[in-house]
Design a protein around this motif. Structure first.
Motif, PDB file in Angstrom:
ATOM      1  N   HIS A  70      39.214  45.947  11.661  1.00  0.00           N
ATOM      2  CA  HIS A  70      40.640  45.977  12.002  1.00  0.00           C
ATOM      3  C   HIS A  70      41.183  47.397  11.846  1.00  0.00           C
ATOM      4  O   HIS A  70      41.930  47.882  12.700  1.00  0.00           O
ATOM      5  N   LEU A  71      40.809  48.062  10.754  1.00  0.00           N
ATOM      6  CA  LEU A  71      41.248  49.447  10.549  1.00  0.00           C
ATOM      7  C   LEU A  71      40.685  50.359  11.641  1.00  0.00           C
ATOM      8  O   LEU A  71      41.405  51.195  12.203  1.00  0.00           O
ATOM      9  N   ALA A  72      39.410  50.190  11.968  1.00  0.00           N
ATOM     10  CA  ALA A  72      38.797  51.012  13.025  1.00  0.00           C
ATOM     11  C   ALA A  72      39.511  50.801  14.351  1.00  0.00           C
ATOM     12  O   ALA A  72      39.784  51.769  15.081  1.00  0.00           O
ATOM     13  N   ASN A  73      39.855  49.560  14.673  1.00  0.00           N
ATOM     14  CA  ASN A  73      40.575  49.276  15.916  1.00  0.00           C
ATOM     15  C   ASN A  73      41.981  49.868  15.911  1.00  0.00           C
ATOM     16  O   ASN A  73      42.471  50.329  16.941  1.00  0.00           O
ATOM     17  N   GLU A  74      42.634  49.880  14.748  1.00  0.00           N
ATOM     18  CA  GLU A  74      43.950  50.529  14.639  1.00  0.00           C
ATOM     19  C   GLU A  74      43.830  52.018  14.946  1.00  0.00           C
ATOM     20  O   GLU A  74      44.655  52.581  15.665  1.00  0.00           O
ATOM     21  N   ILE A  75      42.801  52.650  14.404  1.00  0.00           N
ATOM     22  CA  ILE A  75      42.584  54.076  14.651  1.00  0.00           C
ATOM     23  C   ILE A  75      42.282  54.318  16.125  1.00  0.00           C
ATOM     24  O   ILE A  75      42.820  55.237  16.743  1.00  0.00           O
ATOM     25  N   LEU A  76      41.444  53.470  16.718  1.00  0.00           N
ATOM     26  CA  LEU A  76      41.132  53.611  18.145  1.00  0.00           C
ATOM     27  C   LEU A  76      42.385  53.481  19.005  1.00  0.00           C
ATOM     28  O   LEU A  76      42.524  54.158  20.023  1.00  0.00           O
ATOM     29  N   SER A  77      43.300  52.611  18.604  1.00  0.00           N
ATOM     30  CA  SER A  77      44.496  52.383  19.423  1.00  0.00           C
ATOM     31  C   SER A  77      45.443  53.572  19.426  1.00  0.00           C
ATOM     32  O   SER A  77      46.245  53.708  20.351  1.00  0.00           O
ATOM     33  N   ILE A  78      45.386  54.441  18.427  1.00  0.00           N
ATOM     34  CA  ILE A  78      46.278  55.609  18.415  1.00  0.00           C
ATOM     35  C   ILE A  78      45.615  56.859  18.993  1.00  0.00           C
ATOM     36  O   ILE A  78      46.264  57.887  19.137  1.00  0.00           O
ATOM     37  N   MET A  79      44.338  56.757  19.335  1.00  0.00           N
ATOM     38  CA  MET A  79      43.640  57.896  19.926  1.00  0.00           C
ATOM     39  C   MET A  79      44.045  58.037  21.391  1.00  0.00           C
ATOM     40  O   MET A  79      44.470  57.079  22.022  1.00  0.00           O
ATOM     41  N   ASP A  80      43.890  59.249  21.918  1.00  0.00           N
ATOM     42  CA  ASP A  80      44.303  59.497  23.298  1.00  0.00           C
ATOM     43  C   ASP A  80      43.236  59.099  24.313  1.00  0.00           C
ATOM     44  O   ASP A  80      43.394  59.334  25.500  1.00  0.00           O
ATOM     45  N   LYS A  81      42.173  58.485  23.883  1.00  0.00           N
ATOM     46  CA  LYS A  81      41.110  58.012  24.777  1.00  0.00           C
ATOM     47  C   LYS A  81      41.219  56.498  24.928  1.00  0.00           C
ATOM     48  O   LYS A  81      41.667  55.799  24.035  1.00  0.00           O
ATOM     49  N   ASP A  82      40.790  55.992  26.055  1.00  0.00           N
ATOM     50  CA  ASP A  82      40.780  54.546  26.287  1.00  0.00           C
ATOM     51  C   ASP A  82      39.420  54.004  25.878  1.00  0.00           C
ATOM     52  O   ASP A  82      38.536  53.807  26.714  1.00  0.00           O
ATOM     53  N   LEU A  83      39.240  53.802  24.584  1.00  0.00           N
ATOM     54  CA  LEU A  83      37.959  53.352  24.047  1.00  0.00           C
ATOM     55  C   LEU A  83      38.008  51.853  23.759  1.00  0.00           C
ATOM     56  O   LEU A  83      39.041  51.324  23.352  1.00  0.00           O
ATOM     57  N   PRO A  84      36.882  51.161  23.961  1.00  0.00           N
ATOM     58  CA  PRO A  84      36.871  49.709  23.735  1.00  0.00           C
ATOM     59  C   PRO A  84      37.034  49.377  22.253  1.00  0.00           C
ATOM     60  O   PRO A  84      36.542  50.086  21.379  1.00  0.00           O
ATOM     61  N   LYS A  85      37.744  48.300  21.998  1.00  0.00           N
ATOM     62  CA  LYS A  85      37.935  47.815  20.631  1.00  0.00           C
ATOM     63  C   LYS A  85      36.762  46.909  20.260  1.00  0.00           C
ATOM     64  O   LYS A  85      36.102  46.344  21.112  1.00  0.00           O
ATOM     65  N   VAL A  86      36.532  46.785  18.963  1.00  0.00           N
ATOM     66  CA  VAL A  86      35.426  45.976  18.470  1.00  0.00           C
ATOM     67  C   VAL A  86      35.964  44.643  17.961  1.00  0.00           C
ATOM     68  O   VAL A  86      37.024  44.584  17.345  1.00  0.00           O
ATOM     69  N   GLU A  87      35.213  43.591  18.234  1.00  0.00           N
ATOM     70  CA  GLU A  87      35.581  42.265  17.750  1.00  0.00           C
ATOM     71  C   GLU A  87      34.811  41.983  16.463  1.00  0.00           C
ATOM     72  O   GLU A  87      33.588  41.833  16.480  1.00  0.00           O
ATOM     73  N   PRO A  88      35.516  41.920  15.339  1.00  0.00           N
ATOM     74  CA  PRO A  88      34.820  41.637  14.080  1.00  0.00           C
ATOM     75  C   PRO A  88      34.423  40.166  13.993  1.00  0.00           C
ATOM     76  O   PRO A  88      35.102  39.299  14.526  1.00  0.00           O
ATOM     77  N   VAL A  89      33.312  39.918  13.336  1.00  0.00           N
ATOM     78  CA  VAL A  89      32.791  38.557  13.230  1.00  0.00           C
ATOM     79  C   VAL A  89      32.366  38.283  11.785  1.00  0.00           C
ATOM     80  O   VAL A  89      31.739  39.115  11.150  1.00  0.00           O
ATOM     81  N   ILE A  90      32.704  37.149  11.290  1.00  0.00           N
ATOM     82  CA  ILE A  90      32.176  36.519  10.084  1.00  0.00           C
ATOM     83  C   ILE A  90      32.599  37.143   8.755  1.00  0.00           C
ATOM     84  O   ILE A  90      33.377  36.566   8.041  1.00  0.00           O
ATOM     85  N   ARG A  91      32.056  38.290   8.387  1.00  0.00           N
ATOM     86  CA  ARG A  91      32.176  38.798   7.015  1.00  0.00           C
ATOM     87  C   ARG A  91      33.571  39.313   6.673  1.00  0.00           C
ATOM     88  O   ARG A  91      34.188  40.016   7.441  1.00  0.00           O
ATOM     89  N   HIS A  92      34.004  39.004   5.474  1.00  0.00           N
ATOM     90  CA  HIS A  92      35.276  39.525   4.965  1.00  0.00           C
ATOM     91  C   HIS A  92      35.012  40.366   3.728  1.00  0.00           C
ATOM     92  O   HIS A  92      34.007  40.193   3.041  1.00  0.00           O
ATOM     93  N   GLY A  93      35.912  41.266   3.451  1.00  0.00           N
ATOM     94  CA  GLY A  93      35.808  42.124   2.277  1.00  0.00           C
ATOM     95  C   GLY A  93      37.157  42.757   1.998  1.00  0.00           C
ATOM     96  O   GLY A  93      38.167  42.410   2.604  1.00  0.00           O
TER      97      GLY A  93
END
Length: 142
Positions: A70-93
């Protein structure tokens, strides 16, 4: 762009040298050290080198926790590149934590890390990773 030309040229030689188009190429457009280097899209590979490629985007992460992704996707969303977001699965921490330390108080860093290591050891974890920016401040073994 010089860098793109070199990469494409090298792949063309690789393709011709092996006389095949059967390759598995894996990469993450968002994981690069310098933002001005590398690719922003797989399009050059698909269009210029492997026009008959079977392209599949892999966007599920089974290794990293949901909170980190989720944090990585937040960082990707503020970058000036149109990079694909990652779908996290299963593990929590735990949610990733950032701690700003006054450089004049480096002993504080050691105390914080030793405390965190103690807590993690109590959870009987097999491995612990500590990410440092630029320099290693101290050595620790347990």
């Amino acid at each position: 762009m010089k860098r793109r030309t070199i990469v494409i040229s090298n792949l063309l030689h690789f393709k011709e040298g092996f006389e095949t188009e059967l390759f598995t190429i894996v990469g993450d457009l968002a994981q690069r050290i310098h933002s001005y280097r590398g690719l922003n899209s797989w399009e050059p590979f698909l269009k210029d080198i492997f026009p008959n490629a079977n392209y599949q985007a892999l966007q599920k992460s089974y290794r990293t926790t949901v909170e980190i992704m989720h944090l990585a996707n937040e960082i990707l969303s503020i970058m000036d590149k149109d990079l694909p977001k990652v779908e996290p699965v299963i593990r929590h921490g735990d949610k990733p934590r950032f701690t700003k330390i006054d450089p004049a108080k480096l002993e504080q860093v050691k105390e914080i890390i030793e405390h965190d290591i103690y807590i993690l050891k109590e959870e009987e974890l097999n491995s612990i990773a500590i990410k440092c920016w630029k320099i290693a401040i101290f050595q620790y073994s347990y």
